[in-house]
Design a protein around this motif. Structure first.
Motif, mmCIF file in Angstrom:
data_model
loop_
_atom_site.group_PDB
_atom_site.id
_atom_site.type_symbol
_atom_site.label_atom_id
_atom_site.label_comp_id
_atom_site.label_asym_id
_atom_site.label_seq_id
_atom_site.Cartn_x
_atom_site.Cartn_y
_atom_site.Cartn_z
ATOM 1 N N GLU A 141 -3.267 23.741 -16.771
ATOM 2 C CA GLU A 141 -1.929 24.302 -16.926
ATOM 3 C C GLU A 141 -1.387 24.810 -15.596
ATOM 4 N N GLN A 142 -2.289 25.421 -14.824
ATOM 5 C CA GLN A 142 -1.845 25.938 -13.527
ATOM 6 C C GLN A 142 -1.407 24.808 -12.598
ATOM 7 N N GLU A 143 -1.925 23.609 -12.845
ATOM 8 C CA GLU A 143 -1.657 22.483 -11.957
ATOM 9 C C GLU A 143 -0.529 21.605 -12.480
ATOM 10 N N VAL A 144 0.136 22.049 -13.537
ATOM 11 C CA VAL A 144 1.026 21.160 -14.258
ATOM 12 C C VAL A 144 2.097 20.517 -13.358
ATOM 13 N N THR A 145 2.539 21.234 -12.341
ATOM 14 C CA THR A 145 3.572 20.672 -11.472
ATOM 15 C C THR A 145 3.056 19.464 -10.699
ATOM 16 N N ASN A 146 1.761 19.476 -10.380
ATOM 17 C CA ASN A 146 1.190 18.349 -9.645
ATOM 18 C C ASN A 146 0.965 17.121 -10.519
ATOM 19 N N VAL A 147 0.852 17.366 -11.814
ATOM 20 C CA VAL A 147 0.481 16.284 -12.711
ATOM 21 C C VAL A 147 1.617 15.286 -12.875
ATOM 22 N N LYS A 148 2.874 15.774 -12.878
ATOM 23 C CA LYS A 148 4.006 14.906 -13.174
ATOM 24 C C LYS A 148 4.183 13.814 -12.118
ATOM 25 N N GLN A 149 4.097 14.180 -10.872
ATOM 26 C CA GLN A 149 4.308 13.213 -9.792
ATOM 27 C C GLN A 149 2.989 13.019 -9.060
ATOM 28 N N LEU A 150 2.531 11.780 -8.965
ATOM 29 C CA LEU A 150 1.264 11.552 -8.272
ATOM 30 C C LEU A 150 1.416 11.869 -6.787
ATOM 31 N N VAL A 151 0.413 12.541 -6.262
ATOM 32 C CA VAL A 151 0.444 12.873 -4.833
ATOM 33 C C VAL A 151 0.243 11.589 -4.038
ATOM 34 N N ASP A 152 0.985 11.458 -2.928
ATOM 35 C CA ASP A 152 0.823 10.282 -2.066
ATOM 36 C C ASP A 152 -0.210 10.612 -0.988
ATOM 37 N N TYR A 153 -1.326 9.902 -1.019
ATOM 38 C CA TYR A 153 -2.412 10.181 -0.073
ATOM 39 C C TYR A 153 -2.385 9.224 1.127
ATOM 40 N N SER A 154 -1.390 8.324 1.163
ATOM 41 C CA SER A 154 -1.464 7.241 2.148
ATOM 42 C C SER A 154 -1.396 7.729 3.601
ATOM 43 N N ASN A 155 -0.916 8.966 3.803
ATOM 44 C CA ASN A 155 -0.901 9.484 5.185
ATOM 45 C C ASN A 155 -2.203 10.184 5.560
ATOM 46 N N ASN A 156 -3.083 10.385 4.584
ATOM 47 C CA ASN A 156 -4.397 10.977 4.893
ATOM 48 C C ASN A 156 -5.256 9.957 5.627
ATOM 49 N N PRO A 157 -6.233 10.419 6.401
ATOM 50 C CA PRO A 157 -7.114 9.467 7.072
ATOM 51 C C PRO A 157 -7.848 8.578 6.056
ATOM 52 N N THR A 158 -8.154 7.361 6.476
ATOM 53 C CA THR A 158 -8.901 6.448 5.602
ATOM 54 C C THR A 158 -10.348 6.920 5.535
ATOM 55 N N ILE A 159 -10.877 7.022 4.333
ATOM 56 C CA ILE A 159 -12.279 7.460 4.211
ATOM 57 C C ILE A 159 -13.192 6.277 3.839
ATOM 58 N N ILE A 160 -12.639 5.320 3.090
ATOM 59 C CA ILE A 160 -13.408 4.100 2.766
ATOM 60 C C ILE A 160 -12.535 2.903 3.125
ATOM 61 N N ASP A 161 -13.108 1.989 3.871
ATOM 62 C CA ASP A 161 -12.340 0.847 4.347
ATOM 63 C C ASP A 161 -13.142 -0.445 4.148
ATOM 64 N N PHE A 162 -12.682 -1.278 3.231
ATOM 65 C CA PHE A 162 -13.295 -2.595 3.047
ATOM 66 C C PHE A 162 -12.553 -3.552 3.987
ATOM 67 N N GLU A 163 -13.263 -4.104 4.955
ATOM 68 C CA GLU A 163 -12.620 -5.011 5.907
ATOM 69 C C GLU A 163 -13.159 -6.417 5.700
ATOM 70 N N ASN A 164 -12.316 -7.268 5.152
ATOM 71 C CA ASN A 164 -12.653 -8.678 4.970
ATOM 72 C C ASN A 164 -14.059 -8.853 4.359
ATOM 73 N N VAL A 165 -14.289 -8.163 3.263
ATOM 74 C CA VAL A 165 -15.644 -8.123 2.692
ATOM 75 C C VAL A 165 -15.921 -9.336 1.791
ATOM 76 N N THR A 166 -17.081 -9.897 2.013
ATOM 77 C CA THR A 166 -17.548 -11.027 1.215
ATOM 78 C C THR A 166 -18.921 -10.644 0.676
ATOM 79 N N MET A 167 -19.186 -11.041 -0.556
ATOM 80 C CA MET A 167 -20.484 -10.632 -1.109
ATOM 81 C C MET A 167 -20.919 -11.651 -2.148
#
Ligand code: ADP
Length: 341
Positions: free
Chosen positions: A97-123
Protein backbone atom coordinates in the motif's frame (compact mmCIF):
# COMPACT_ATOMS: atom_id res chain seq x y z
CA UNK A 1 -50.02 -38.15 -27.27
CA UNK A 2 -48.01 -39.95 -29.97
CA UNK A 3 -47.42 -36.57 -31.69
CA UNK A 4 -46.08 -35.03 -28.51
CA UNK A 5 -43.73 -37.99 -27.98
CA UNK A 6 -42.41 -37.59 -31.49
CA UNK A 7 -41.81 -33.92 -30.86
CA UNK A 8 -39.89 -34.63 -27.67
CA UNK A 9 -37.85 -37.31 -29.49
CA UNK A 10 -37.12 -34.77 -32.19
CA UNK A 11 -36.08 -32.22 -29.58
CA UNK A 12 -33.74 -34.74 -27.90
CA UNK A 13 -32.23 -35.55 -31.31
CA UNK A 14 -31.64 -31.84 -31.98
CA UNK A 15 -30.00 -31.44 -28.58
CA UNK A 16 -27.72 -34.41 -29.27
CA UNK A 17 -26.76 -32.97 -32.67
CA UNK A 18 -25.95 -29.61 -31.10
CA UNK A 19 -23.91 -31.28 -28.35
CA UNK A 20 -21.95 -33.23 -30.98
CA UNK A 21 -21.24 -30.07 -32.92
CA UNK A 22 -20.13 -28.20 -29.80
CA UNK A 23 -17.92 -31.02 -28.56
CA UNK A 24 -16.25 -31.33 -31.93
CA UNK A 25 -15.64 -27.60 -31.99
CA UNK A 26 -14.16 -27.65 -28.48
CA UNK A 27 -11.99 -30.64 -29.29
CA UNK A 28 -10.66 -28.90 -32.37
CA UNK A 29 -9.71 -25.94 -30.21
CA UNK A 30 -7.96 -28.35 -27.82
CA UNK A 31 -9.93 -26.97 -24.90
CA UNK A 32 -11.47 -30.19 -23.67
CA UNK A 33 -11.55 -33.85 -24.53
CA UNK A 34 -14.81 -35.81 -24.38
CA UNK A 35 -15.08 -39.52 -24.10
CA UNK A 36 -17.92 -40.92 -26.17
CA UNK A 37 -19.46 -37.43 -26.35
CA UNK A 38 -21.19 -37.83 -23.03
CA UNK A 39 -21.37 -34.79 -20.78
CA UNK A 40 -20.79 -37.07 -17.78
CA UNK A 41 -17.45 -38.13 -19.17
CA UNK A 42 -16.15 -34.65 -19.74
CA UNK A 43 -12.54 -34.29 -18.72
CA UNK A 44 -10.13 -31.37 -18.86
CA UNK A 45 -6.96 -32.14 -20.77
CA UNK A 46 -3.61 -31.15 -19.34
CA UNK A 47 -2.13 -29.28 -22.25
CA UNK A 48 0.67 -27.56 -20.37
CA UNK A 49 3.12 -28.91 -22.94
CA UNK A 50 1.21 -27.20 -25.71
CA UNK A 51 0.88 -23.66 -24.41
CA UNK A 52 1.77 -21.94 -27.64
CA UNK A 53 -1.32 -23.14 -29.48
CA UNK A 54 -3.83 -21.86 -26.97
CA UNK A 55 -5.35 -18.45 -27.32
CA UNK A 56 -5.54 -15.91 -24.53
CA UNK A 57 -9.08 -16.77 -23.56
CA UNK A 58 -8.29 -20.48 -23.22
CA UNK A 59 -5.32 -19.67 -21.01
CA UNK A 60 -7.54 -17.60 -18.75
CA UNK A 61 -9.92 -20.58 -18.48
CA UNK A 62 -7.00 -22.82 -17.65
CA UNK A 63 -5.85 -20.38 -14.97
CA UNK A 64 -9.27 -20.50 -13.38
CA UNK A 65 -9.19 -24.31 -13.34
CA UNK A 66 -5.69 -24.27 -11.86
CA UNK A 67 -6.78 -21.77 -9.24
CA UNK A 68 -9.56 -24.12 -8.15
CA UNK A 69 -7.11 -27.01 -7.84
CA UNK A 70 -4.72 -24.82 -5.90
CA UNK A 71 -7.52 -23.52 -3.67
CA UNK A 72 -8.24 -27.14 -2.77
CA UNK A 73 -4.65 -27.65 -1.73
CA UNK A 74 -4.90 -24.56 0.53
CA UNK A 75 -7.27 -26.63 2.65
CA UNK A 76 -4.40 -28.99 3.50
CA UNK A 77 -2.52 -26.25 5.36
CA UNK A 78 -2.62 -26.45 9.15
CA UNK A 79 -4.32 -23.71 11.17
CA UNK A 80 -0.90 -22.65 12.43
CA UNK A 81 0.46 -22.31 8.89
CA UNK A 82 -2.58 -20.34 7.76
CA UNK A 83 -2.10 -17.95 10.73
CA UNK A 84 1.54 -17.54 9.85
CA UNK A 85 0.76 -16.94 6.18
CA UNK A 86 -1.97 -14.43 7.01
CA UNK A 87 0.41 -12.53 9.30
CA UNK A 88 3.11 -12.37 6.66
CA UNK A 89 0.58 -11.48 3.99
CA UNK A 90 -0.82 -8.59 6.06
CA UNK A 91 2.70 -7.31 6.64
CA UNK A 92 3.58 -7.52 2.95
CA UNK A 93 0.29 -5.91 1.93
CA UNK A 94 0.99 -2.93 4.21
CA UNK A 95 4.28 -2.43 2.40
CA UNK A 96 2.50 -2.73 -0.93
CA UNK A 97 0.00 0.00 0.00
CA UNK A 98 2.83 2.36 0.82
CA UNK A 99 4.25 1.73 -2.65
CA UNK A 100 0.99 2.15 -4.49
CA UNK A 101 2.16 5.20 -6.44
CA UNK A 102 5.03 3.20 -7.92
CA UNK A 103 2.82 0.33 -8.93
CA UNK A 104 0.72 2.24 -11.49
CA UNK A 105 3.58 3.30 -13.75
CA UNK A 106 6.49 0.94 -14.31
CA UNK A 107 9.81 2.48 -13.42
CA UNK A 108 12.14 2.93 -16.40
CA UNK A 109 15.48 1.32 -15.57
CA UNK A 110 17.06 1.80 -18.99
CA UNK A 111 19.32 4.62 -17.75
CA UNK A 112 20.73 2.44 -14.96
CA UNK A 113 24.04 0.70 -15.64
CA UNK A 114 23.79 -2.67 -17.37
CA UNK A 115 24.22 -5.48 -14.87
CA UNK A 116 23.68 -8.49 -17.18
CA UNK A 117 24.66 -8.34 -20.81
CA UNK A 118 24.16 -11.18 -23.29
CA UNK A 119 26.42 -10.38 -26.25
CA UNK A 120 25.78 -12.44 -29.37
CA UNK A 121 25.27 -15.56 -27.27
CA UNK A 122 25.07 -18.98 -28.85
CA UNK A 123 24.49 -22.15 -26.91
CA UNK A 124 23.93 -25.83 -27.68
CA UNK A 125 23.14 -28.83 -25.51
CA UNK A 126 24.49 -31.28 -28.05
CA UNK A 127 26.90 -30.96 -30.94
CA UNK A 128 24.24 -30.56 -33.62
CA UNK A 129 21.40 -28.27 -32.59
CA UNK A 130 21.88 -24.74 -31.40
CA UNK A 131 19.22 -23.82 -28.87
CA UNK A 132 20.30 -20.17 -28.64
CA UNK A 133 21.80 -18.28 -31.53
CA UNK A 134 22.99 -14.66 -31.69
CA UNK A 135 21.10 -13.59 -28.56
CA UNK A 136 21.58 -10.01 -27.37
CA UNK A 137 19.95 -8.77 -24.19
CA UNK A 138 20.74 -6.05 -21.66
CA UNK A 139 19.33 -6.13 -18.15
CA UNK A 140 19.75 -3.01 -16.05
CA UNK A 141 20.57 -2.67 -12.38
CA UNK A 142 17.48 -2.84 -10.21
CA UNK A 143 15.19 -4.26 -12.91
CA UNK A 144 12.66 -7.04 -12.42
CA UNK A 145 12.33 -9.06 -15.61
CA UNK A 146 10.05 -11.94 -16.46
CA UNK A 147 11.08 -14.55 -18.99
CA UNK A 148 7.82 -16.08 -20.21
CA UNK A 149 7.01 -18.64 -22.86
CA UNK A 150 6.01 -22.24 -23.42
CA UNK A 151 7.66 -25.21 -21.81
CA UNK A 152 10.90 -26.04 -23.61
CA UNK A 153 11.32 -22.48 -24.96
CA UNK A 154 14.67 -21.98 -23.25
CA UNK A 155 13.73 -19.96 -20.14
CA UNK A 156 15.72 -22.17 -17.75
CA UNK A 157 18.66 -22.24 -20.11
CA UNK A 158 18.76 -18.43 -20.21
CA UNK A 159 18.64 -18.38 -16.41
CA UNK A 160 21.41 -20.99 -16.18
CA UNK A 161 23.60 -18.94 -18.52
CA UNK A 162 23.57 -16.15 -15.95
CA UNK A 163 24.94 -18.29 -13.13
CA UNK A 164 27.17 -20.30 -15.52
CA UNK A 165 25.47 -23.61 -15.12
CA UNK A 166 25.77 -24.55 -18.81
CA UNK A 167 28.70 -25.11 -21.16
CA UNK A 168 29.15 -24.95 -24.95
CA UNK A 169 28.49 -21.23 -24.92
CA UNK A 170 29.60 -18.83 -27.65
CA UNK A 171 29.60 -15.05 -27.30
CA UNK A 172 29.72 -13.49 -23.85
CA UNK A 173 27.46 -13.27 -20.85
CA UNK A 174 28.62 -10.38 -18.67
CA UNK A 175 27.37 -10.40 -15.09
CA UNK A 176 28.17 -7.31 -13.06
CA UNK A 177 31.51 -6.90 -14.82
CA UNK A 178 32.42 -10.60 -14.81
CA UNK A 179 32.74 -12.53 -18.07
CA UNK A 180 30.64 -15.51 -16.95
CA UNK A 181 31.29 -17.49 -20.12
CA UNK A 182 35.07 -17.47 -19.78
CA UNK A 183 35.31 -17.81 -16.02
CA UNK A 184 37.80 -20.41 -14.76
CA UNK A 185 36.26 -23.03 -12.43
CA UNK A 186 38.34 -21.82 -9.47
CA UNK A 187 36.89 -18.32 -9.96
CA UNK A 188 33.25 -19.42 -10.15
CA UNK A 189 32.65 -18.39 -6.52
CA UNK A 190 33.19 -14.75 -7.56
CA UNK A 191 30.17 -15.01 -9.85
CA UNK A 192 28.02 -17.12 -7.57
CA UNK A 193 28.49 -14.62 -4.72
CA UNK A 194 26.64 -12.03 -6.77
CA UNK A 195 23.67 -14.27 -7.57
CA UNK A 196 21.03 -15.97 -5.45
CA UNK A 197 19.17 -18.74 -7.26
CA UNK A 198 15.63 -19.97 -6.50
CA UNK A 199 14.27 -23.14 -8.12
CA UNK A 200 10.79 -24.53 -8.68
CA UNK A 201 11.57 -27.59 -6.53
CA UNK A 202 13.39 -25.64 -3.76
CA UNK A 203 16.54 -27.83 -3.82
CA UNK A 204 17.11 -27.61 -0.07
CA UNK A 205 19.65 -30.04 1.39
CA UNK A 206 17.50 -32.71 3.07
CA UNK A 207 19.97 -33.62 5.83
CA UNK A 208 20.39 -30.06 7.07
CA UNK A 209 17.91 -28.07 9.15
CA UNK A 210 16.41 -24.91 7.71
CA UNK A 211 18.85 -22.84 9.76
CA UNK A 212 21.79 -24.92 8.48
CA UNK A 213 20.57 -24.74 4.88
CA UNK A 214 20.55 -20.96 5.01
CA UNK A 215 23.83 -20.73 6.92
CA UNK A 216 25.48 -22.98 4.33
CA UNK A 217 25.49 -20.08 1.81
CA UNK A 218 27.42 -17.96 4.29
CA UNK A 219 29.88 -20.82 5.06
CA UNK A 220 30.67 -21.20 1.36
CA UNK A 221 31.44 -17.54 0.78
CA UNK A 222 33.47 -17.09 3.96
CA UNK A 223 31.07 -14.65 5.67
CA UNK A 224 32.42 -13.22 8.95
CA UNK A 225 31.88 -15.94 11.60
CA UNK A 226 30.63 -13.67 14.35
CA UNK A 227 27.86 -12.17 12.20
CA UNK A 228 26.58 -15.40 10.65
CA UNK A 229 24.01 -16.35 13.28
CA UNK A 230 22.44 -12.89 13.36
CA UNK A 231 22.33 -12.71 9.55
CA UNK A 232 20.67 -16.13 9.21
CA UNK A 233 18.02 -15.37 11.84
CA UNK A 234 17.33 -11.92 10.40
CA UNK A 235 16.82 -13.44 6.96
CA UNK A 236 14.56 -16.24 8.21
CA UNK A 237 12.47 -13.61 9.95
CA UNK A 238 12.16 -11.62 6.70
CA UNK A 239 10.51 -14.58 4.99
CA UNK A 240 8.37 -15.48 8.01
CA UNK A 241 9.84 -18.87 8.96
CA UNK A 242 12.15 -18.13 11.88
CA UNK A 243 9.99 -20.42 14.05
CA UNK A 244 10.72 -23.33 11.71
CA UNK A 245 14.52 -22.96 11.82
CA UNK A 246 15.27 -26.27 13.57
CA UNK A 247 13.06 -28.39 11.34
CA UNK A 248 14.25 -30.40 8.35
CA UNK A 249 12.94 -29.55 4.87
CA UNK A 250 10.63 -32.58 4.72
CA UNK A 251 8.86 -31.37 7.88
CA UNK A 252 7.80 -28.14 6.15
CA UNK A 253 5.01 -27.38 3.67
CA UNK A 254 5.94 -26.51 0.07
CA UNK A 255 5.38 -22.82 0.70
CA UNK A 256 7.61 -22.85 3.77
CA UNK A 257 10.32 -24.75 1.90
CA UNK A 258 10.26 -22.20 -0.89
CA UNK A 259 10.57 -19.39 1.64
CA UNK A 260 13.54 -21.20 3.18
CA UNK A 261 15.04 -21.46 -0.31
CA UNK A 262 14.49 -17.72 -0.78
CA UNK A 263 16.21 -17.08 2.56
CA UNK A 264 19.15 -19.18 1.38
CA UNK A 265 19.30 -17.18 -1.86
CA UNK A 266 19.21 -13.74 -0.23
CA UNK A 267 21.13 -14.31 3.02
CA UNK A 268 24.38 -12.87 1.62
CA UNK A 269 22.50 -9.96 0.04
CA UNK A 270 23.38 -10.71 -3.60
CA UNK A 271 22.92 -8.06 -6.30
CA UNK A 272 20.98 -10.46 -8.52
CA UNK A 273 18.24 -13.02 -7.92
CA UNK A 274 17.50 -15.62 -10.59
CA UNK A 275 14.22 -17.41 -9.94
CA UNK A 276 13.29 -20.31 -12.20
CA UNK A 277 9.53 -20.99 -11.94
CA UNK A 278 9.59 -20.17 -8.21
CA UNK A 279 5.81 -20.49 -7.86
CA UNK A 280 5.44 -23.57 -10.08
CA UNK A 281 4.86 -26.04 -7.24
CA UNK A 282 2.79 -23.79 -4.98
CA UNK A 283 -0.88 -23.18 -4.33
CA UNK A 284 -2.32 -19.73 -5.04
CA UNK A 285 -1.85 -18.37 -1.53
CA UNK A 286 1.76 -19.49 -1.18
CA UNK A 287 2.56 -18.35 -4.72
CA UNK A 288 1.23 -14.91 -3.81
CA UNK A 289 3.36 -14.78 -0.66
CA UNK A 290 6.46 -15.76 -2.63
CA UNK A 291 5.73 -13.01 -5.16
CA UNK A 292 5.27 -10.44 -2.40
CA UNK A 293 8.62 -11.45 -0.91
CA UNK A 294 10.27 -11.16 -4.34
CA UNK A 295 8.67 -7.73 -4.78
CA UNK A 296 10.10 -6.69 -1.42
CA UNK A 297 13.57 -7.95 -2.42
CA UNK A 298 13.29 -6.07 -5.72
CA UNK A 299 12.26 -2.86 -3.98
CA UNK A 300 15.37 -3.06 -1.85
CA UNK A 301 17.40 -2.61 -5.08
CA UNK A 302 18.08 -6.21 -6.13
CA UNK A 303 17.85 -7.13 -9.81
CA UNK A 304 15.39 -10.00 -10.29
CA UNK A 305 15.11 -12.31 -13.31
CA UNK A 306 12.20 -14.68 -13.08
CA UNK A 307 11.33 -17.45 -15.54
CA UNK A 308 7.65 -18.38 -15.40
CA UNK A 309 4.66 -19.39 -17.45
CA UNK A 310 2.19 -18.33 -14.76
CA UNK A 311 0.08 -15.81 -16.68
CA UNK A 312 -1.86 -14.75 -13.61
CA UNK A 313 1.24 -13.75 -11.69
CA UNK A 314 2.79 -11.93 -14.64
CA UNK A 315 -0.44 -9.98 -15.09
CA UNK A 316 -0.78 -9.19 -11.39
CA UNK A 317 2.78 -8.19 -10.50
CA UNK A 318 3.73 -6.24 -13.59
CA UNK A 319 7.31 -5.92 -14.78
CA UNK A 320 9.16 -5.79 -18.10
CA UNK A 321 8.31 -9.07 -19.77
CA UNK A 322 10.27 -10.94 -22.44
CA UNK A 323 8.71 -13.72 -24.43
CA UNK A 324 11.16 -16.57 -25.03
CA UNK A 325 10.58 -19.01 -27.84
CA UNK A 326 12.95 -21.50 -29.49
CA UNK A 327 15.83 -20.08 -27.45
CA UNK A 328 15.34 -16.50 -28.63
CA UNK A 329 13.49 -13.35 -27.59
CA UNK A 330 10.28 -13.26 -29.61
CA UNK A 331 8.56 -10.33 -27.96
CA UNK A 332 8.79 -7.73 -25.23
CA UNK A 333 6.21 -5.94 -23.11
CA UNK A 334 7.85 -2.97 -21.41
CA UNK A 335 4.64 -2.13 -19.57
CA UNK A 336 4.37 -5.62 -18.11
CA UNK A 337 1.73 -8.29 -18.63
CA UNK A 338 1.86 -11.72 -20.23
CA UNK A 339 2.67 -11.97 -23.94
CA UNK A 340 0.39 -14.63 -25.36
CA UNK A 341 1.25 -14.56 -29.06
P1 ADP B 1 12.06 -23.96 -20.47
O1 ADP B 1 12.71 -23.52 -19.21
O2 ADP B 1 11.49 -22.81 -21.26
O3 ADP B 1 11.05 -25.04 -20.26
P2 ADP B 1 14.61 -25.23 -21.11
O4 ADP B 1 15.63 -24.16 -21.12
O5 ADP B 1 14.51 -26.10 -19.90
O6 ADP B 1 13.18 -24.58 -21.45
O7 ADP B 1 14.82 -26.19 -22.37
C1 ADP B 1 15.00 -25.67 -23.70
C2 ADP B 1 15.32 -26.83 -24.62
O8 ADP B 1 16.57 -27.39 -24.28
C3 ADP B 1 14.31 -27.97 -24.56
O9 ADP B 1 14.14 -28.46 -25.87
C4 ADP B 1 14.98 -28.97 -23.66
O10 ADP B 1 14.57 -30.27 -23.99
C5 ADP B 1 16.44 -28.77 -23.99
N1 ADP B 1 17.29 -29.07 -22.82
C6 ADP B 1 17.20 -28.51 -21.60
N2 ADP B 1 18.14 -29.00 -20.77
C7 ADP B 1 18.84 -29.90 -21.51
C8 ADP B 1 19.96 -30.75 -21.21
N3 ADP B 1 20.52 -30.76 -20.01
N4 ADP B 1 20.42 -31.56 -22.23
C9 ADP B 1 19.84 -31.53 -23.45
N5 ADP B 1 18.81 -30.74 -23.78
C10 ADP B 1 18.30 -29.95 -22.83
Amino acid sequence: MEDKKLNIDELIKQCRDETHKLTEQLQNEKVVEFTDYSMDDLKVVDFSEDFSTIDAQSQEERNLAQEEIKADSDEKLSAEEIDELNKLEAELEDEEEQEVTNVKQLVDYSNNPTIIDFENVTMRYNKVDKLIEGLNLKIHEGEFIYLVGPSGAGKSTLSRLIYRDVNNVGGTVWVDGINATRLKPHDLHKLRKKIGVIFQDYKLLPDLTIYQNVKYTLDVIGYPKKKKDEQVLKTLEKVGIKDQKDKYPNELSGGQQQRAAIARAIVNEPKIIVADEPTGNLDVKNADIVMKILERIHKSGTTVIMATHDTKIVNKYKHRTLKIEAGGIKGENKQGGYIYE
